[in-house]
Design a protein around this motif. Structure first.
Motif, PDB file in Angstrom:
ATOM      1  N   LYS A  73      -1.913  35.603 -65.133  1.00 11.19           N
ATOM      2  CA  LYS A  73      -1.731  34.052 -65.393  1.00 11.19           C
ATOM      3  C   LYS A  73      -1.396  33.523 -66.608  1.00 11.19           C
ATOM      4  CE  LYS A  73      -2.503  33.036 -60.669  1.00 11.19           C
ATOM      5  NZ  LYS A  73      -1.602  32.083 -59.864  1.00 11.19           N
TER       6      LYS A  73
ATOM      7  N   ASN B 294      -1.376  30.258 -68.729  1.00 10.46           N
ATOM      8  CA  ASN B 294      -1.750  28.652 -68.874  1.00 10.46           C
ATOM      9  C   ASN B 294      -0.802  27.759 -69.793  1.00 10.46           C
ATOM     10  OD1 ASN B 294      -3.170  25.912 -69.386  1.00 10.46           O
ATOM     11  ND2 ASN B 294      -5.072  27.006 -68.392  1.00 10.46           N
TER      12      ASN B 294
ATOM     13  N   ASN C 296      -0.604  24.828 -70.284  1.00  8.95           N
ATOM     14  CA  ASN C 296      -0.991  23.725 -71.329  1.00  8.95           C
ATOM     15  C   ASN C 296      -1.724  24.293 -72.547  1.00  8.95           C
ATOM     16  OD1 ASN C 296      -0.360  21.229 -69.759  1.00  8.95           O
ATOM     17  ND2 ASN C 296      -1.591  22.096 -68.266  1.00  8.95           N
ATOM     18  N   SER C 297      -2.073  25.426 -72.511  1.00  4.96           N
ATOM     19  CA  SER C 297      -2.724  26.041 -73.858  1.00  4.96           C
ATOM     20  C   SER C 297      -2.136  27.379 -74.375  1.00  4.96           C
ATOM     21  CB  SER C 297      -4.154  26.246 -73.364  1.00  4.96           C
ATOM     22  OG  SER C 297      -4.078  27.390 -72.170  1.00  4.96           O
TER      23      SER C 297
ATOM     24  N   ARG D 182       0.108  16.732 -71.028  1.00  4.88           N
ATOM     25  CA  ARG D 182      -0.133  17.895 -70.252  1.00  4.88           C
ATOM     26  C   ARG D 182       0.781  18.063 -69.032  1.00  4.88           C
ATOM     27  NH1 ARG D 182      -4.609  19.560 -69.157  1.00  4.88           N
ATOM     28  NH2 ARG D 182      -4.257  20.843 -66.908  1.00  4.88           N
TER      29      ARG D 182
ATOM     30  N   GLU E  54      -0.703  28.773 -64.645  1.00  2.63           N
ATOM     31  CA  GLU E  54      -1.759  27.951 -64.314  1.00  2.63           C
ATOM     32  C   GLU E  54      -1.754  26.334 -65.151  1.00  2.63           C
ATOM     33  OE1 GLU E  54      -5.547  30.937 -64.128  1.00  2.63           O
ATOM     34  OE2 GLU E  54      -4.919  30.492 -66.104  1.00  2.63           O
ATOM     35  N   PHE E  55      -2.278  25.499 -64.624  1.00  2.62           N
ATOM     36  CA  PHE E  55      -2.215  24.175 -65.251  1.00  2.62           C
ATOM     37  C   PHE E  55      -3.322  23.716 -65.569  1.00  2.62           C
ATOM     38  CE2 PHE E  55       1.447  25.258 -62.424  1.00  2.62           C
ATOM     39  CZ  PHE E  55       2.679  24.817 -63.204  1.00  2.62           C
TER      40      PHE E  55
END
Length: 301
Positions: free
Chosen positions: A240, A242, A244-245, A274, A300-301
């Motif tokens: 996965k 992410n 947003n990061s 985001r 992933e969020f």
């Protein structure tokens, strides 16, 4: 003394000149005889050396003949993977090699010497010389033997081995498959098998068998064989990322993104704080919306 009286008729200076001339003639004659003697000696030395070379000429000629008659060793090989250089070394023409490569690009394989001649149009002489070195997979050899035993020569001649077919295997979770499992599918060779395994390693796991369609250099028959022979097990262990990061570098390395798209994602999340879901990503220009369902499996969020 009378014979030399004529010499006394000359002046002192003339007599000196005659003596010098006489001495020069003597010197030139001495040099001439020395050089001639040296040339004769050298010629005799060369003659001796020449005789020694001629004494070994028969042995040299024998070694040359042996070298010219030496033939390159041919090792067993799969004729489906003959390169331009290999084909030329085997005595094939450029047209014959091109026919084989064009045939292979369709995803099909030659599975016997007869197939090879049908596809390449090589002469019987060339085929007789190189076909003993053909090496096909064991399952192809077993099929050919079985076909001859059950149906006889007449059927074997009409049932072309390079027609669509695949090795029967028990369906396997593709995320647990090994190279030897993948090559059992008709149309999948070691190179393609390694390519599939590399993509699986990049993703952690395949999330859908539809991802097999992404291997555009595979033939439709091979893709169909993969989907028939493998499946996606429960809860595939995908890697996965992410949204947003993740850093620019991490997003760029994701197989379904490129650097420009990664920059656009970072810009969007900076402006909005985001990204909430994959639908927001689909609004970015050049986002691969046709693969959005598959991409969503890895985010992933």
């Amino acid at each position: 003394m009378k014979p030399f009286n004529f010499f006394l008729q000359f002046t002192s200076g003339q007599r000196k000149g005659i003596l010098v001339l006489f001495l020069l003639v003597m010197i030139f004659q001495a040099v001439y005889f020395f050089v001639a003697s040296y040339d004769i000696t050298r010629e005799e030395g060369h003659s001796a050396e020449k005789k020694e070379w001629l004494a070994h000429q028969a042995e040299i000629d024998a070694l040359k003949a042996k070298s010219n008659n030496k033939k390159d060793t041919i090792y067993p090989f799969n004729p489906n993977y003959i390169s331009d250089h290999k084909g030329y070394a085997l005595g094939m023409s450029i047209a014959e090699i091109d026919r084989l490569h064009a045939f292979r690009k369709t995803g099909k394989f030659v599975n016997s010497a007869d197939d090879f001649q049908d596809v390449t149009k090589v002469s019987g002489e060339v085929l007789a010389r190189i076909s003993p070195y053909f090496k096909f997979p064991d399952w192809v050899n077993e099929k050919n033997k079985k076909g001859k035993a059950e149906t006889g020569p007449a059927f074997a001649k009409t049932d072309r081995p390079f027609a669509k077919e695949e090795k029967k295997i028990i369906p396997t979770d593709i995320n647990n498959a090994l190279e030897e499992d993948l090559v059992k599918v008709y149309g999948i060779g070691p190179a393609f098998a390694k390519k599939i395994l590399r993509r699986r390693a990049e993703l952690g796991a395949f999330g859908s068998m539809e991802q097999m369609d992404e291997f555009t250099d595979l033939s439709p028959e091979a893709v169909k064989g993969l989907k028939k022979s493998f499946y996606i097990g429960a809860n595939p262990d995908v890697s996965k990322i992410n949204i947003n990061s993740a850093s620019l570098q991490q997003l760029s390395r994701f197989p379904y993104f490129n650097r420009n798209l990664a920059k656009a994602i970072i810009t969007k999340r900076s402006m909005n704080g985001r990204v909430v879901n994959v639908d927001e990503l689909s609004k970015i220009n050049d986002f691969p919306v046709d693969k959005i369902k598959i991409i969503a499996l890895y985010l992933e969020f």
